[in-house]
Design a protein around this motif. Structure first.
Motif, PDB file in Angstrom:
ATOM      1  N   THR A 180      34.880  12.645  36.766  1.00 59.34           N
ATOM      2  CA  THR A 180      36.144  12.921  36.079  1.00 59.34           C
ATOM      3  C   THR A 180      36.746  14.245  36.527  1.00 59.34           C
ATOM      4  OG1 THR A 180      35.519  11.588  34.180  1.00 59.34           O
ATOM      5  CG2 THR A 180      37.241  13.229  33.827  1.00 59.34           C
ATOM      6  N   GLY A 181      35.944  15.285  36.569  1.00 56.04           N
ATOM      7  CA  GLY A 181      36.443  16.597  36.996  1.00 56.04           C
ATOM      8  C   GLY A 181      36.972  16.577  38.416  1.00 56.04           C
ATOM      9  N   ASP A 182      36.254  15.882  39.305  1.00 53.71           N
ATOM     10  CA  ASP A 182      36.693  15.782  40.700  1.00 53.71           C
ATOM     11  C   ASP A 182      38.024  15.041  40.794  1.00 53.71           C
ATOM     12  OD1 ASP A 182      34.493  17.083  41.989  1.00 53.71           O
ATOM     13  OD2 ASP A 182      33.294  15.301  41.611  1.00 53.71           O
ATOM     14  N   ALA A 183      38.147  13.963  40.032  1.00 56.41           N
ATOM     15  CA  ALA A 183      39.387  13.190  40.079  1.00 56.41           C
ATOM     16  C   ALA A 183      40.564  14.024  39.594  1.00 56.41           C
ATOM     17  CB  ALA A 183      39.249  11.921  39.264  1.00 56.41           C
ATOM     18  N   PHE A 184      40.358  14.793  38.521  1.00 56.25           N
ATOM     19  CA  PHE A 184      41.434  15.668  38.047  1.00 56.25           C
ATOM     20  C   PHE A 184      41.753  16.740  39.086  1.00 56.25           C
ATOM     21  CE2 PHE A 184      40.707  14.287  33.607  1.00 56.25           C
ATOM     22  CZ  PHE A 184      42.023  14.053  33.271  1.00 56.25           C
ATOM     23  N   ARG A 185      40.731  17.299  39.698  1.00 56.00           N
ATOM     24  CA  ARG A 185      40.911  18.389  40.655  1.00 56.00           C
ATOM     25  C   ARG A 185      41.565  17.895  41.938  1.00 56.00           C
ATOM     26  NH1 ARG A 185      37.301  19.994  44.562  1.00 56.00           N
ATOM     27  NH2 ARG A 185      35.685  18.693  43.631  1.00 56.00           N
ATOM     28  N   LEU A 186      41.138  16.743  42.421  1.00 55.41           N
ATOM     29  CA  LEU A 186      41.585  16.274  43.733  1.00 55.41           C
ATOM     30  C   LEU A 186      42.700  15.237  43.694  1.00 55.41           C
ATOM     31  CD1 LEU A 186      38.014  15.855  45.243  1.00 55.41           C
ATOM     32  CD2 LEU A 186      39.638  17.698  45.748  1.00 55.41           C
ATOM     33  N   CYS A 187      42.769  14.446  42.618  1.00 60.49           N
ATOM     34  CA  CYS A 187      43.630  13.265  42.628  1.00 60.49           C
ATOM     35  C   CYS A 187      44.521  13.153  41.396  1.00 60.49           C
ATOM     36  CB  CYS A 187      42.763  12.006  42.745  1.00 60.49           C
ATOM     37  SG  CYS A 187      41.613  12.043  44.132  1.00 60.49           S
ATOM     38  N   SER A 188      44.779  14.244  40.699  1.00 53.14           N
ATOM     39  CA  SER A 188      45.537  14.165  39.447  1.00 53.14           C
ATOM     40  C   SER A 188      46.936  13.595  39.650  1.00 53.14           C
ATOM     41  CB  SER A 188      45.610  15.534  38.766  1.00 53.14           C
ATOM     42  OG  SER A 188      46.291  16.458  39.583  1.00 53.14           O
ATOM     43  N   SER A 189      47.506  13.791  40.821  1.00 57.24           N
ATOM     44  CA  SER A 189      48.855  13.266  41.054  1.00 57.24           C
ATOM     45  C   SER A 189      48.868  11.744  41.146  1.00 57.24           C
ATOM     46  CB  SER A 189      49.451  13.865  42.326  1.00 57.24           C
ATOM     47  OG  SER A 189      48.689  13.474  43.448  1.00 57.24           O
ATOM     48  N   LYS A 192      39.152   9.442  50.261  1.00 51.94           N
ATOM     49  CA  LYS A 192      39.757  10.365  51.228  1.00 51.94           C
ATOM     50  C   LYS A 192      39.152  11.759  51.106  1.00 51.94           C
ATOM     51  CE  LYS A 192      44.212  12.424  52.390  1.00 51.94           C
ATOM     52  NZ  LYS A 192      45.616  12.530  51.978  1.00 51.94           N
ATOM     53  N   HIS A 193      38.878  12.167  49.873  1.00 54.81           N
ATOM     54  CA  HIS A 193      38.341  13.503  49.619  1.00 54.81           C
ATOM     55  C   HIS A 193      36.827  13.489  49.396  1.00 54.81           C
ATOM     56  CE1 HIS A 193      42.195  15.513  49.449  1.00 54.81           C
ATOM     57  NE2 HIS A 193      42.662  14.479  48.765  1.00 54.81           N
ATOM     58  N   ARG A 194      36.157  12.482  49.931  1.00 58.04           N
ATOM     59  CA  ARG A 194      34.720  12.344  49.698  1.00 58.04           C
ATOM     60  C   ARG A 194      33.965  13.627  50.027  1.00 58.04           C
ATOM     61  NH1 ARG A 194      29.995  11.464  51.714  1.00 58.04           N
ATOM     62  NH2 ARG A 194      28.502  10.107  50.672  1.00 58.04           N
ATOM     63  N   ALA A 195      34.331  14.289  51.110  1.00 53.38           N
ATOM     64  CA  ALA A 195      33.649  15.521  51.510  1.00 53.38           C
ATOM     65  C   ALA A 195      33.873  16.650  50.498  1.00 53.38           C
ATOM     66  CB  ALA A 195      34.125  15.959  52.890  1.00 53.38           C
ATOM     67  N   ASP A 196      34.922  16.546  49.700  1.00 55.10           N
ATOM     68  CA  ASP A 196      35.248  17.588  48.729  1.00 55.10           C
ATOM     69  C   ASP A 196      34.702  17.291  47.330  1.00 55.10           C
ATOM     70  OD1 ASP A 196      36.785  18.948  50.698  1.00 55.10           O
ATOM     71  OD2 ASP A 196      38.442  17.563  50.302  1.00 55.10           O
ATOM     72  N   LEU A 197      34.081  16.118  47.154  1.00 55.28           N
ATOM     73  CA  LEU A 197      33.545  15.757  45.849  1.00 55.28           C
ATOM     74  C   LEU A 197      32.329  16.614  45.529  1.00 55.28           C
ATOM     75  CD1 LEU A 197      33.635  11.851  46.119  1.00 55.28           C
ATOM     76  CD2 LEU A 197      35.254  13.325  44.906  1.00 55.28           C
ATOM     77  N   ALA A 223      28.552  17.284  44.416  1.00 57.66           N
ATOM     78  CA  ALA A 223      27.357  16.570  44.869  1.00 57.66           C
ATOM     79  C   ALA A 223      26.994  15.446  43.901  1.00 57.66           C
ATOM     80  CB  ALA A 223      26.192  17.545  45.027  1.00 57.66           C
ATOM     81  N   GLY A 224      27.090  15.697  42.613  1.00 57.16           N
ATOM     82  CA  GLY A 224      26.747  14.677  41.619  1.00 57.16           C
ATOM     83  C   GLY A 224      27.659  13.481  41.700  1.00 57.16           C
ATOM     84  N   CYS A 225      28.948  13.706  41.828  1.00 58.98           N
ATOM     85  CA  CYS A 225      29.912  12.613  41.923  1.00 58.98           C
ATOM     86  C   CYS A 225      29.664  11.809  43.188  1.00 58.98           C
ATOM     87  CB  CYS A 225      31.340  13.159  41.902  1.00 58.98           C
ATOM     88  SG  CYS A 225      32.616  11.890  42.113  1.00 58.98           S
ATOM     89  N   ARG A 226      29.504  12.488  44.296  1.00 56.01           N
ATOM     90  CA  ARG A 226      29.284  11.805  45.577  1.00 56.01           C
ATOM     91  C   ARG A 226      28.010  10.953  45.508  1.00 56.01           C
ATOM     92  NH1 ARG A 226      30.486  15.747  48.674  1.00 56.01           N
ATOM     93  NH2 ARG A 226      28.441  16.712  48.650  1.00 56.01           N
ATOM     94  N   THR A 227      26.954  11.477  44.910  1.00 51.48           N
ATOM     95  CA  THR A 227      25.689  10.753  44.810  1.00 51.48           C
ATOM     96  C   THR A 227      25.831   9.480  43.994  1.00 51.48           C
ATOM     97  OG1 THR A 227      24.410  12.789  45.057  1.00 51.48           O
ATOM     98  CG2 THR A 227      23.295  10.918  44.017  1.00 51.48           C
TER      99      THR A 227
END
Length: 92
Positions: free
Chosen positions: A42-51, A65-70, A72-76
């Motif tokens: 959730t935090g990653d989505a707000f940070r990276l994809c809120s628009s 698209k932002h997988r590298a920026d997720l 570690a927990g979200c990516r896992t």
């Protein structure tokens, strides 16, 4: 005071929209996220994809698209959930 109230209402509305979008994602046959993935990402989505909220396909594409920026927990958990959805190929 009004600016604070407006910001708080906007954040609550974004949180609600994101929760609905992620809930829809988790029930989608093509891309189901576990409750753990929703919590971890959730935090990653707000940070990276809120628009992109509440556009579910756009959020999904943005997260990939932002997988590298997720985080570690979200990516896992996303990787684990996606691997679990892949059809099993029988070994010869």
């Amino acid at each position: 005071m009004t600016a604070f109230l407006n910001r708080t209402i906007r954040q609550a509305a974004l949180a609600a929209a994101f929760a609905v979008a992620f809930s829809a994602l988790s029930s989608s046959a093509s891309f189901a996220l576990s409750a753990e993935a929703q919590q971890m990402c959730t935090g990653d989505a707000f940070r990276l994809c809120s628009s992109d909220i509440p556009n579910i396909p756009a959020i999904t594409a943005c997260m990939y698209k932002h997988r590298a920026d997720l985080s570690a927990g979200c990516r896992t958990v996303m990787d684990r959930d996606l691997a679990a959805q892949q059809p099993k190929v029988a070994a010869k």
